[in-house]
Design an enzyme around this catalytic site. Structure first.
Site, short mmCIF file in Angstrom:
data_model
loop_
_atom_site.label_atom_id
_atom_site.label_comp_id
_atom_site.label_asym_id
_atom_site.label_seq_id
_atom_site.Cartn_x
_atom_site.Cartn_y
_atom_site.Cartn_z
N GLU A 195 0.73 -1.18 0.09
CA GLU A 195 0.01 0.00 -0.02
C GLU A 195 1.01 1.38 -0.15
O GLU A 195 0.57 2.19 -0.82
CB GLU A 195 -1.04 0.04 1.23
CG GLU A 195 -2.31 -0.68 1.16
CD GLU A 195 -3.32 -0.65 2.31
OE1 GLU A 195 -3.29 0.72 2.49
OE2 GLU A 195 -3.73 -1.71 2.87
N SER A 266 4.97 -19.98 -1.38
CA SER A 266 5.10 -21.49 -1.06
C SER A 266 4.48 -22.05 -2.45
O SER A 266 3.83 -21.22 -3.34
CB SER A 266 4.31 -21.91 -0.11
OG SER A 266 4.55 -21.29 1.19
N ASP A 338 -5.97 -9.82 1.37
CA ASP A 338 -5.65 -8.75 1.88
C ASP A 338 -6.51 -8.15 3.14
O ASP A 338 -7.62 -8.17 3.32
CB ASP A 338 -6.18 -7.64 0.83
CG ASP A 338 -5.80 -6.19 1.21
OD1 ASP A 338 -5.11 -6.14 2.49
OD2 ASP A 338 -6.09 -5.13 0.41
N ASP A 341 -5.23 -2.86 6.19
CA ASP A 341 -5.57 -1.64 5.83
C ASP A 341 -4.69 -0.72 6.58
O ASP A 341 -4.71 -0.82 7.86
CB ASP A 341 -7.09 -1.21 5.90
CG ASP A 341 -7.97 -1.76 4.81
OD1 ASP A 341 -7.21 -2.49 4.08
OD2 ASP A 341 -9.14 -1.39 4.72
#
Length: 827
Positions: A195, A266, A338, A341
């Site tokens: 971000e 991975s 996600d 924030d």
């Protein structure tokens, strides 16, 4: 003169003798902490006799009368072999490194205190089931039993590092194991840094819309089922057949870093019996992380009431995170969901103790903490928090570069919870009997979000995204791609979505599931999972290898796990070099033109295999690195230093001119319009000059392995000249940033091509013959540099070899290294 020489000889001899005596004394003291695997100890707090059988690879097979004692034995084994590693991880997560290492770790301690990982871990313990708390306590008791023996039996302080650093060792607590899971979550998290970098790039770009090129979304609709590679790429099957032929896949034998996609990574995939030659489910798992000495992983087997379990553990925690039981196998990859924030919070200019909310000004929650620093006065820091999370000072993650004056940045993350029961999922998986029980166990997983891959003895396979998904509103201003305004209600989380909203894939029709941190679904925001993924390349190679044969074997899965062909090289070279191949004029030996032509000739005949013995991988890696930097530096200035790591999708967009992306080839300050071919040639010349200065002018003598050594560095002593040659492990390796056998590079620094991130653990499980399953770790079981098990698996790992992964007690006992017996103290 003769007398002087005699005295000089005596002094030198005396000095050598002192050094020999001192070295011998240090060696004797340090070697005291090498555990005796054949010892017989009496310890408190166990129900009956515990046997810890170390097989020939020093893997402990723990046999006990009760599950409590089995977990006790695991804690004891971890402490025997990895005490320093456990203490260091605990101290780091607590924010107490500076007490030992001084001011150089103050920034780390500052961050850990602000995130309050220790507080969240301690409070989360109440959310665990009574059974799980009992397991955590049994494990802690096993660790503490070893700590008491170290003191009472004078066992060299338990680790040689403790002779150099003498911190007080507090007893291990159940919440310390929970704390380690928080630390692992932080090390795997990437969305907050992404971000900030996206925000910085949008500010630096003359045309902010070009951020879609520089930090592109993963193309395609996503993939989890890998049965039909041609459909996956929307290519005609005839083209696929022409590309792969009919010979099948070739079996290749083969501390934290910065940059894009440098968090969790991975590979994991599984096949049903219909796609297995032997008629049983197959699974392969290899989690990737920063290489270290010792590696993060520790192999172990426990005999529980529900049966035997074996696989990879993390010292400090009692769960097997990648492994198998008699009925199930499981592995995890980073899902890149996600779950973070960042918010820009406005501070009240009239009252700095307040911040803006949708309902007006509110008070920061504030507290102070003292950080002790070795040999210095302590530092007091003020911690602030809003409803959106803790305030993150600008010094962390470059947050200050995108935080306006009069504002602060806060962080909302699912892991920062007082009910983080992630570690409980592993404890339940070890006792699960069916796919359904294993999927149910995933509901306890909080962070970091992961893909849980499962295969069972009855032939079923499944993949479930586990971990909490934030419930965002559709009107979120930045869709969590960049920091947003914290006082806007539409940007705030409304809670956490329910577990059933996480993507699930069960018993696919085509028989194979796989994930390489790639985009797996294409759902609209806010149920989109992520805009930022960890892979766009490895998944194409995995799909090709899985589809190249109708049925698979354990060995074909091993071959895929060790595959070193770079799909990025195969895709990019025809684009970047298309106007350079076979077009040069005759040139004299020693000229830049001649070297360029020879490099292009080598690359034209290369199949993209990142083999350590070849020069082509080195030329390719240096060329793409130089090319990307040349393309971006005139557009984003100093921020280009953050983009040394090659992004294949960016280069593909530029050279295919997708949405006008070829504009990156034009150098903005110049009066002429440069072409992409010119940029490619200039970058190749620059790369060849760089390489020739290091490796000489004979291109054919260059070797990828000379630049691409795997660096397993000791987290403390590895930086010292005195001990680095003892504690660090370096090995020439194949593979690269985009190969299934991942061996990723930093892209910058004095060694930009060194291998610092890869598979610390590899496992392949075959339910047609479970005891033919195999596994390996990157270094050795012991964390003691003087132990022969410090690096004894490292060469096997480098060569792509494995050790048996059996639950047969007799095989474990055969030719064992020793059997440690723990006997209960009599009342």
């Amino acid at each position: 003169m003769i007398t002087l020489l005699r005295w000089l000889t005596r002094l030198v001899g005396a000095g050598i003798a002192v050094l020999v005596v001192a070295g011998s004394l240090f060696y004797w003291m340090a070697s005291r902490s090498i555990p005796d695997y054949e010892a017989d100890w009496t310890v408190p707090g166990i129900d009956g006799e515990i046997e810890i059988v170390r097989n020939t690879a020093a893997v402990p097979h723990i046999f006990a009368l009760t599950d409590h004692d089995a977990y006790y034995g695991l804690g004891f084994s971890h402490a025997q072999d990895r005490l320093w590693q456990m203490l260091l991880m605990r101290r780091q997560a607590q924010g107490r490194l500076s007490e030992v290492f001084g001011r150089r770790t103050l920034e780390i301690d500052d961050l850990m205190r602000r995130l309050d990982l220790d507080g969240h871990a301690t409070r989360s313990l109440d959310a665990f089931s009574e059974e799980s708390r009992g397991i955590l306590q049994a494990y802690a008791d096993g660790v503490n039993a070893w700590l008491r023996l170290v003191g009472s039996e004078a066992l060299g302080r338990g680790a040689p590092e403790l002779f150099l650093f003498e911190p007080e060792i507090a007893p291990w607590r159940p919440n310390d194991s929970v704390l380690i899971s928080f630390l692992m979550a932080l090390e795997l998290a990437t969305h907050h840094e992404n971000e900030i970098l996206r925000a910085r790039a949008s500010l630096a770009l003359p045309e902010p819309g070009r951020i879609a090129d520089l930090m592109p979304d993963a193309p395609g609709t996503g993939a989890a089922e890998l049965g039909d590679f041609a459909s996956l790429l929307e290519l005609p099957r005839t083209l696929f057949a022409e590309a792969t032929g009919s010979t099948g896949p070739r079996d290749a034998l083969h501390p934290n870093w910065q940059g894009l996609n440098r968090g969790g990574a991975s590979n994991v995939w599984a096949a049903t019996p219909a796609r297995s030659a032997a008629g049983g489910a197959l699974m392969a798992s290899d989690p990737h992380q920063s290489l270290s000495a010792p590696t993060l992983w520790y192999l172990a087997r426990l005999e529980l009431a529900t049966g035997g379990v074996i696989g990879a553990t993390i010292p400090g925690t009692p769960g097997i995170l990648n492994g198998r039981s008699e009925r199930l196998s499981w592995g995890i990859t980073a899902s890149y969901l996600d779950d973070i924030d960042l918010y820009i919070e406005e501070v009240n200019p009239e009252n700095p103790t307040q911040y803006r909310t949708p309902d007006g000004w509110a008070e920061f929650e504030t507290r102070r903490e003292i950080i002790e620093i070795a040999d210095e006065a302590p530092v007091t820091i003020t911690l602030r928090e809003t409803v959106n999370g803790p305030v993150i000072p600008g010094a962390h993650w470059n947050a200050g570069t995108v935080t306006p004056a009069g504002h602060v940045m806060t962080m909302r993350w699912t892991a920062l919870s007082d009910e983080n029961t992630t570690i409980q999922t592993g404890l339940r998986l070890m006792r699960a009997r069916t796919i359904e029980e294993a999927l149910e166990a995933g509901e306890d997983f909080v962070a970091p979000s992961a893909n849980l891959m499962l295969a069972s003895e009855d032939g079923r396979i499944a993949m479930q995204v586990v971990g909490h998904m934030p419930w965002r509103l559709i009107e979120h201003e930045t869709q969590a791609r960049m920091p947003s305004r914290g006082w806007v209600e539409g940007n705030r989380w409304q809670g956490i979505t329910q577990y059933f909203a996480n993507p699930t894939f069960i018993d696919p029709e085509r028989g194979i599931l796989g994930n390489t941190n790639n985009k797996m679904v294409d759902r609209d925001f806010p149920l989109h999972v992520s805009f930022h993924w960890g892979d766009t390349q490895r998944i194409t190679r995995l799909g090709r290898l899985m589809e190249a044969r109708e049925v698979h074997t354990r060995d074909s899965f091993i071959g895929a796990q060790l595959d070193t062909v770079s799909p990025a090289a195969r895709n990019l070279l025809p684009l970047v070099a298309r106007d350079l191949w076979f077009t040069g004029q005759p040139a004299a030996i020693g000229t830049t033109e001649r070297m360029r032509q020879r490099a292009l000739e080598l690359l034209a005949d290369w199949n993209g295999e990142m083999n350590e013995h070849l020069p082509e991988p080195l030329i390719f890696a240096a060329w793409m690195r130089a090319l990307q930097h040349r393309l971006v530096r005139d557009d984003i200035g100093p921020l280009a230093e953050e983009f040394w790591t090659v992004e294949p999708v960016f280069l593909e967009r530029v050279f295919r001119d997708i949405d006008g992306a070829s504009v990156w080839c034009d150098v903005r300050p110049s009066s002429v319009i440069e072409t992409c071919t010119e940029m490619a040639q200039l970058s190749l010349d620059a790369a060849l000059q760089e390489l020739s200065e290091t490796y000489g002018d004979d291109i054919e003598s260059w070797r990828w392995g000379a630049a691409h050594e795997a660096l397993h560095e000791h987290p403390v002593l590895g930086e010292t000249r005195l001990f680095s040659w003892i504690v660090n492990i370096r090995q020439a390796t194949s593979g690269g940033d985009f190969t299934l056998n991942r061996a990723a590079t930093p892209g910058t620094g004095p060694e930009p091509y060194v291998n610092i991130h890869g598979a610390g653990y590899r496992g392949v499980y075959d339910f047609a013959d479970p005891d033919s399953s195999v596994f390996i770790i990157a270094t050795g079981q012991s964390g003691h540099p003087l132990s022969r098990h410090y690096d004894d698996m490292g060469e096997l790992w480098r060569r792509g070899e494995y050790v048996p992964m059996t639950l047969d007690p007799e095989l474990a006992r055969a030719a064992n290294l020793g059997i440690t017996v723990l006997r209960p103290q009599s009342n």
